[in-house]
Enzyme design. Structure first.
Site, PDB file in Angstrom:
ATOM      1  CB  ILE A 137      -0.918   0.025   1.246  1.00 14.63           C
ATOM      2  CG1 ILE A 137      -1.567  -1.345   1.500  1.00 14.63           C
ATOM      3  CG2 ILE A 137      -1.948   1.146   1.150  1.00 14.63           C
ATOM      4  CD1 ILE A 137      -2.669  -1.737   0.588  1.00 14.63           C
ATOM      5  NE  ARG A 159       4.986  -7.670  21.043  1.00 13.40           N
ATOM      6  CZ  ARG A 159       4.817  -6.528  20.417  1.00 13.40           C
ATOM      7  NH1 ARG A 159       4.331  -5.495  21.044  1.00 13.40           N
ATOM      8  NH2 ARG A 159       5.105  -6.397  19.134  1.00 13.40           N
TER       9      ARG A 159
END
Ligand code: ADP
Length: 453
Positions: free
Chosen positions: A203, A292
């Site tokens: 992108i 996490r």
């Protein structure tokens, strides 16, 4: 609730976890390498155990030594922080099989999201839009070439086991793809001991926007809004903020709900982050999920008023989330600058060494999460981040102004830091207006027409 938590990490995140534990009246065990003997996390923990020589493979990543430290100190849970073993499914398994609670998701969730090709497939099946690309890992360069031909250039080759922006190669044509494929494989193999790569459409000028997710063992799953992390260098984040200046409330609600749906598809537990790329036209794609606590979690804490690390510990101990989705309220604006021991004027080269003078800024809305002090020696073995400067304000202009002042106030002598970079970035007219994408830093450093604000 746990009686004693061992923190399998160092630096500011170790301190952050110690503080959360102290609030919850949980005893703490710090582990440290020989290079970190004088670290604050060692001083502030109730107990500490030396786990080996400076290289991470001999200390912070040495599973047997961490487990022994937990055993001899009688800890009942282990917090992995970020980096090191935080997304290592094997470590989570070992913790559990040795009788310790791993403060995070299950090893199965880490494994599924850790393989980015599997994560993409899982999220596509859950209805999330993914960047067009390969179904799974690529067998060889010919498969890569035929796929790139069908989705169109430019493409990005990424390590299936990737992290920290490593093992990625952009190819603008066939020639670059053939050259880059082997390099990406070699980089991935060296960094992650796994040379599997996959491919995505590249992108051109995306924004990196990620959603903070949280799940508990009672089946509740909520999102805490987004963080804008487009200010990156070599795919590594330097400045993060919440909310994103780009998203409307309606987009926040709809993308947030989608992220929740994706996380529900794997019954997600504890803190996690879903990363998306937003195209200039507002279309967005799932990129990956981090299983996490993130470095940039404080900006979410500032705008939601929730302590994410305490929440991680509480949820891991079997408690319910402290709020429902309807109770989540976002107030004001927060921005974080990562202060690294790096010389930004010389290509951000590492600048370890002794900090001879350290003055920490303060005042309304200013938070500094850092493990350093005057006289502290920044070791050359680990991540170069020496602290995070977080500014909160009732709105973006107030947060930005407070950050600008804090960057003028902070004093770090003896080593070079990224403070001058942040001053340049924060004052930049494009940054001030919120017009940023992942190429902002490149443009800023090239001194493209980005007049000072
Ligand atoms: P890592 O896990 O190594 O951090 P990510 O998949 O999160 O890797 O990607 C890191 C950064 O790389 C993103 O924030 C973005 O800037 C860039 N990037 C990754 N994939 C693409 C893509 N398909 N198109 C454009 N940029 C990308």
């Amino acid at each position: 609730m746990f009686r004693k938590v061992l923190i399998a990490n160092r630096g500011e995140i170790a301190l952050r976890v110690i503080r959360a534990c102290r609030e919850l009246r949980i005893a703490t065990v710090a582990v440290f390498s020989e290079a970190d003997r004088d670290s604050l996390h060692v001083r502030l923990a109730d107990e500490s155990v030396c786990i080996g020589p400076p290289p991470p493979s001999q200390s912070y990543n040495y599973i047997a030594r961490l487990i022994s430290a937990a055993e001899v100190t009688g800890a009942d849970a282990i917090h992995p922080g970020y980096g090191f073993l935080s997304e290592n499914a094997h470590f989570a398994d070992v913790c559990v099989s040795c009788g310790f609670t791993f403060i995070g998701p299950t090893s199965e969730m880490i494994r599924r999201m850790g393989d980015k090709a599997v994560a993409r497939r899982t999220m596509r099946e859950a209805g999330l839009p993914c960047v067009p690309g390969s179904e799974g890992v690529l067998a060889d360069v010919d498969e890569a070439q035929s796929l790139a031909g069908s989705i169109g250039y430019p493409v990005i080759i990424k390590a299936a086991a990737g992290g920290g922006g490593r093992g990625m190669r952009v190819a603008w044509d066939e020639k670059q793809l053939r050259a880059g494929f082997g390099i990406a494989q070699a980089e991935a193999g060296a960094a992650f001991s796994n040379d599997a790569v996959y491919l995505e459409k590249y992108i051109a000028r995306p924004r990196h926007i990620e959603f903070q997710l949280f799940g508990d063992g009672q089946g509740h799953l909520i999102h805490l809004g987004e963080r804008e992390c487009s200010v990156q260098r070599n795919h590594q984040k330097l400045i993060e903020e919440s909310p994103s200046p780009f998203l409307s409330d309606a987009q926040r609600r709809s993308v947030g709900a989608m992220a929740v749906k994706g996380a529900q598809a794997i019954g997600y537990l504890n803190a996690g982050t879903m990363e998306f790329l937003f195209d200039q036209d507002g279309s967005f794609y799932f990129m990956e999920m981090n299983t996490r606590i993130q470095v940039e979690h404080p900006v979410t804490e500032e705008v939601t008023g929730l302590d994410l690390v305490k929440e991680q510990i509480r949820v891991a101990a079997g408690e319910s989330l402290s709020l429902t989705q309807d109770q989540v309220e976002w107030r004001g604006h927060a921005i974080e600058c990562r202060i690294n021991a790096e010389d930004y004027e010389h290509g951000f080269r590492p600048s370890p060494g002794k900090i001879t003078y350290w003055y920490k800024p303060g005042g309304p809305g200013i938070r500094v999460d850092s493990h350093v002090y005057a006289g502290y020696g920044v070791p050359p073995y680990y991540d170069s981040m020496i602290g995070k400067l977080i500014a909160y304000g009732k709105d973006r202009p107030e947060a930005l102004r407070r950050m600008e002042i804090a960057l003028e106030e902070i004093i770090v002598e003896g080593i070079k830091t990224t403070v001058p970079f942040h001053q340049l970035a924060i004052r930049d007219a494009r940054f001030q207006s919120g017009d940023i994408d992942t190429h902002f830093v490149e443009a800023l450093l090239k001194k493209e027409p980005v007049a000072a604000g």
